[in-house]
Design an enzyme around this catalytic site. Sequence first.
Site, PDB file in Angstrom:
ATOM      1  N   ILE A   1       0.815  -1.214   0.000  1.00 53.72           N
ATOM      2  CA  ILE A   1       0.000   0.000   0.000  1.00 53.72           C
ATOM      3  C   ILE A   1       0.847   1.262   0.000  1.00 53.72           C
ATOM      4  O   ILE A   1       0.339   2.353   0.154  1.00 53.72           O
ATOM      5  CB  ILE A   1      -0.959   0.008   1.202  1.00 53.72           C
ATOM      6  CG1 ILE A   1      -0.181  -0.138   2.508  1.00 53.72           C
ATOM      7  CG2 ILE A   1      -1.979  -1.096   1.064  1.00 53.72           C
ATOM      8  CD1 ILE A   1      -1.044  -0.002   3.747  1.00 53.72           C
ATOM      9  N   GLY A   2       2.145   1.098  -0.161  1.00 54.34           N
ATOM     10  CA  GLY A   2       2.991   2.285  -0.251  1.00 54.34           C
ATOM     11  C   GLY A   2       4.194   2.287   0.674  1.00 54.34           C
ATOM     12  O   GLY A   2       5.166   2.989   0.411  1.00 54.34           O
TER      13      GLY A   2
ATOM     14  N   PRO B   1      15.667   2.049   7.056  1.00 55.94           N
ATOM     15  CA  PRO B   1      15.495   3.410   7.567  1.00 55.94           C
ATOM     16  C   PRO B   1      14.934   4.382   6.542  1.00 55.94           C
ATOM     17  O   PRO B   1      14.225   5.328   6.908  1.00 55.94           O
ATOM     18  CB  PRO B   1      16.912   3.836   7.973  1.00 55.94           C
ATOM     19  CG  PRO B   1      17.769   2.645   7.864  1.00 55.94           C
ATOM     20  CD  PRO B   1      17.046   1.572   7.118  1.00 55.94           C
TER      21      PRO B   1
ATOM     22  N   GLN C   1       7.530   6.545   5.942  1.00 53.59           N
ATOM     23  CA  GLN C   1       6.348   6.348   6.788  1.00 53.59           C
ATOM     24  C   GLN C   1       6.223   7.442   7.835  1.00 53.59           C
ATOM     25  O   GLN C   1       5.153   8.001   8.052  1.00 53.59           O
ATOM     26  CB  GLN C   1       6.434   4.990   7.494  1.00 53.59           C
ATOM     27  CG  GLN C   1       6.170   3.822   6.598  1.00 53.59           C
ATOM     28  CD  GLN C   1       4.745   3.829   6.086  1.00 53.59           C
ATOM     29  OE1 GLN C   1       3.804   3.653   6.839  1.00 53.59           O
ATOM     30  NE2 GLN C   1       4.586   4.063   4.809  1.00 53.59           N
TER      31      GLN C   1
ATOM     32  N   LYS D   1       7.726  -4.060  15.830  1.00 57.59           N
ATOM     33  CA  LYS D   1       6.469  -3.785  16.542  1.00 57.59           C
ATOM     34  C   LYS D   1       5.451  -3.051  15.672  1.00 57.59           C
ATOM     35  O   LYS D   1       4.266  -3.059  15.969  1.00 57.59           O
ATOM     36  CB  LYS D   1       6.758  -2.927  17.783  1.00 57.59           C
ATOM     37  CG  LYS D   1       7.583  -3.667  18.837  1.00 57.59           C
ATOM     38  CD  LYS D   1       7.412  -3.080  20.224  1.00 57.59           C
ATOM     39  CE  LYS D   1       8.093  -1.743  20.358  1.00 57.59           C
ATOM     40  NZ  LYS D   1       8.052  -1.260  21.773  1.00 57.59           N
ATOM     41  N   GLY D   2       5.911  -2.407  14.642  1.00 56.75           N
ATOM     42  CA  GLY D   2       4.981  -1.677  13.781  1.00 56.75           C
ATOM     43  C   GLY D   2       5.253  -0.186  13.823  1.00 56.75           C
ATOM     44  O   GLY D   2       5.404   0.394  14.895  1.00 56.75           O
TER      45      GLY D   2
ATOM     46  N   GLU E   1       1.443   3.097  11.848  1.00 55.93           N
ATOM     47  CA  GLU E   1       0.352   3.767  12.557  1.00 55.93           C
ATOM     48  C   GLU E   1       0.859   4.723  13.629  1.00 55.93           C
ATOM     49  O   GLU E   1       0.342   5.827  13.791  1.00 55.93           O
ATOM     50  CB  GLU E   1      -0.566   2.730  13.229  1.00 55.93           C
ATOM     51  CG  GLU E   1      -0.962   1.561  12.350  1.00 55.93           C
ATOM     52  CD  GLU E   1      -2.041   1.898  11.353  1.00 55.93           C
ATOM     53  OE1 GLU E   1      -2.465   3.049  11.282  1.00 55.93           O
ATOM     54  OE2 GLU E   1      -2.476   0.979  10.628  1.00 55.93           O
TER      55      GLU E   1
END
Lengths: 280, 740
Positions: free
Chosen positions: B469-470, B633, B639, B702-703, B706
């Site tokens: 999704i990018g 990185p 992101q 961990k993500g 978001e």
Amino acid sequence: MDISALPLGEITFTPEGGLRLGALARMADVAADPAVREAYPVIAHALELSASPQLRNMATIGGNVMQRTRCSYFRDVSAACNKRAPGSGCAAREGYNRGHAILGTSDACVATHPSDLAVALAALDARIHTRGPGGERTVPFADFHLLPGTTPDREQDLRPGELIVAVEVPPHPRPLASGYLKVRDRQSYEFALTSAAVALHVQGGVIRSAGVAAGGVGTVPWRLRAVEQHLVGRRPAGGLWAAAAERAAEGARPLAHNGFKVDLLRRTVERQLRIVGGGS
Amino acid sequence: MTRSQSMQPQSAVGAPVARVDGRLKVTGSARYAADHGPADGIEGVVHAVLVEATIGRARITGVDTRAAEELPGVLAVFHHGNAPRLPYRDNPFPDSINPPGERLRAFQDDRVRFFGQPVAVVVATTPETARHGARLVEVRYAAERVGTDLAAGTPGGEPETYGRGDVEAGLRSAEVRLEMTYRTGRNHHNAMEPHAIIARWEGDRLTVWEKTQWVADPRNELAAAFGIPQESVRCLSTVVGGAFGNGGRTWVHSVIAALAAREVRRPVKLVMTRKQLYSGVGYRPAYEYAVRLGSDRSGRVTAMAHDVRGETSRYESHADDMALGRMLYTTPHVAQTVSLVPLDVNTPTWMRGPGWSTAAYALECSMDELAHELGIDPIELRLRNEPESDPATGSPFSTRRLRDCYAIGAREFGWDRRNPTPGATRDGDRLIGTGFAAGAYATERMNAQAYARLDADGRVVVQSATSDIGPGTATSMSQVAADASACRWTPCASTWATRCCRPPRSRRWPGRWRASARPCRTRATCCAPGRRPRGHRPGLTASRRRPGRVVVRDGWLSVGTDPGRGETYPQLMGRNNRSHLEVIGSYEPPEESGFSMYSYSAIFAEVAVDARLGLVRVRRMLGVFDAGRIINPTLADSQAHGGMIGGIGQALLEHTITDHRDGRIVNADFAGYLLPVSADVPDVRAIYVDGEDREADPIGVKGLGEIVIVGVAPAIANAVFHATGRRVRELPITPESLLG
């Protein structure tokens, strides 16, 4: 009809110091013109704060003056709009009207004129030159854009078959200090909530002439004659800017969501008078 | 294969390599859903354009399609009066992320549930004809009273509740009590790529080229809608032009496209307009978030009561996760109620940092208000309430490096140079303020499966049922695969580009919350043939040794005690007459890990406020993130910067506005819905706290995708307060909220 090949793209100065902008002169070219920047910074500022670089590279002076409102109900064909469909009503009056006009409105229409350039041209007493089947005409800028009244579908004094060929700024007494301030939600690529164009001729410590106009608040580019009258003959000092700007919103009729513009307009005008005229 | 067990060197992971698909994207040759055509075996595609309701709540009394149907090139017009009845099997979580309720169906009844609902579709041989035809369809309605205003709505059903301790007693006995209500506007995702689908039937088998964040979801939803086996639906998605949560579920327009394709017996392409995206797919719902806070004079927060109201549709109950207030601070007495207010709107959905970013705005502004009230530095106040274990569950944290985030951020941002007095720092006409906020986001783990193949030429191909999704999923996955197979990483976009998804055999989850890289969500990847290290001798075959002693480096297999003797993968396979080796790996998170797992953020913002004109400009922003291991990185910065810029939008600009008289969205375009432009984003920087999280998953991630927006809006809001001394408790912060 494609008129882009017509020879109407010139930017010329008259011997007396007036400026003639061909109707097809590009916004970017006018904004970058050294002589324009020198003589009428208010025009260059207003253009640079308009739209985006890509649009300014393509859009013309004549087109800018003819620009239509951003009222979202005007652009949404499923909404009532007297400007788009005469007699259908005005969805904006009782709808979401944060961006709408507080000056020059009527029961039929409260749509804001979106142009920045037109505000600068109003402050400079510009004239519109047209050509049509009936020959050539010159229309004072103040008369060119029509108040909505009961016929908001009629937006300009332009007759059938007529074409804008040029916009002329008459010679102004020198020195002329001028500039444009645009207040908007984001820093670029956005229409004005309020804006102010100011041109002041100060000689011997006294304001001899003043051109002040506002954008984002009127159904047409809004000349602030009451503000001008308060300035002329006075010395630019102390509380003059605030006292003059206090008159900027005379006659304002705020709606449900744009009441903030009344005060914001005064502040915008005051700030720009100070920026152009100096002092505190 | 997992890092925690591996002796293998890790060289590709952590490297700032460029996207394997970067060239495809910047040259315009990457094919998004609507770009597919004859080269993909799609012949004779026709075009569908939706007709939307121009009323907020009604019964359709008639649809006049004659003018549209008379238009040359129009093949068909479908609406509730002539569309086939579809079986619409239930398709609940976890096969889908459809929220509880009855999902919006494709022309199955005469109800208009919200303004902009698709009420008909025109299918024509060209997009222009279809669009023209859509204009000619006349729909008549029996209007009903519409309710779209959250402030005026009534909650439906019982609120979701959470409690620990005795919050009322805690508040009564608190030395300091604060009560505030925060409001957030509705936001739309506004990805660059509009939602688009091409649907093609071959007998009773359906193939869709779809914009999705999760290729299993269109498969499951379309299979359910048409009452066919999941195996009969294939969903292909190569690249996605941004989704931000809106590609998580499969919306009604996808069913409409498939319905139309089945009826006209041609492949059908449907591309939504920008305007349609405001009502045709989801959004971040508006919220009212009431906070009552109790504290002692030393800044120990003893009680927090959160009462939240959020908008949802009348036909589905979308609930965001508001758990942040339960776990961020050690507060002994906590009570939460989360109510949903059903309105005549389309169903909201998850949008970047869903729930957590909204909750962070309320929680972190309330903490800032408390810090000001007590005269304690905002970061010091957080430290005084930092828990040692998860206060909601009592479980230990897998990793929680929030103190490190605070310390690093404060140092890098220059927090100690701050004059704590609000409204005291001036630069010309502007007041300068700095603000801080913390954030967290749950590390969610789902089942996943991946197929890996080692070819005789040494190339590694990995496939999994996901879309990119990018964030650069194909790139980061190839890095993980390179290290896992100990091959040298080289970009190989062609492999990536030709491999579409393999529909998973078992139900799974998109992992859309995850960081920029996880093996379970990456579709395909590759790396180069192995190379013999310089000066090393071929010879002793590694395979005869005990596998546990084999070490592979850059595709060179050797035995641990004698790295000079070994062979490459191609040699190994050639010797064994194997064209390839393949394996399917799967991952299932443990039911009970015993750990609480979250990513964390510490956001610092500096703003300049022209208080006379009400203008807020962000001057600089720093985000420090504890997201576990960073796979790449460069992708991580992409992101983080994007998330933080999204936070600027949430704080200052983005606001979907509804005309509550009829439910019409009045700013359904990029002129009216303001996103930050370059000039609004002067200086944004991200720092990642070193470390991995071995409990979170096998690769220690961990993500990140978001958490990068969580805390941004409150940091900016707190900076505006610090600049002006004025507390605006509503997002976005507009000029008018600062005037007067």
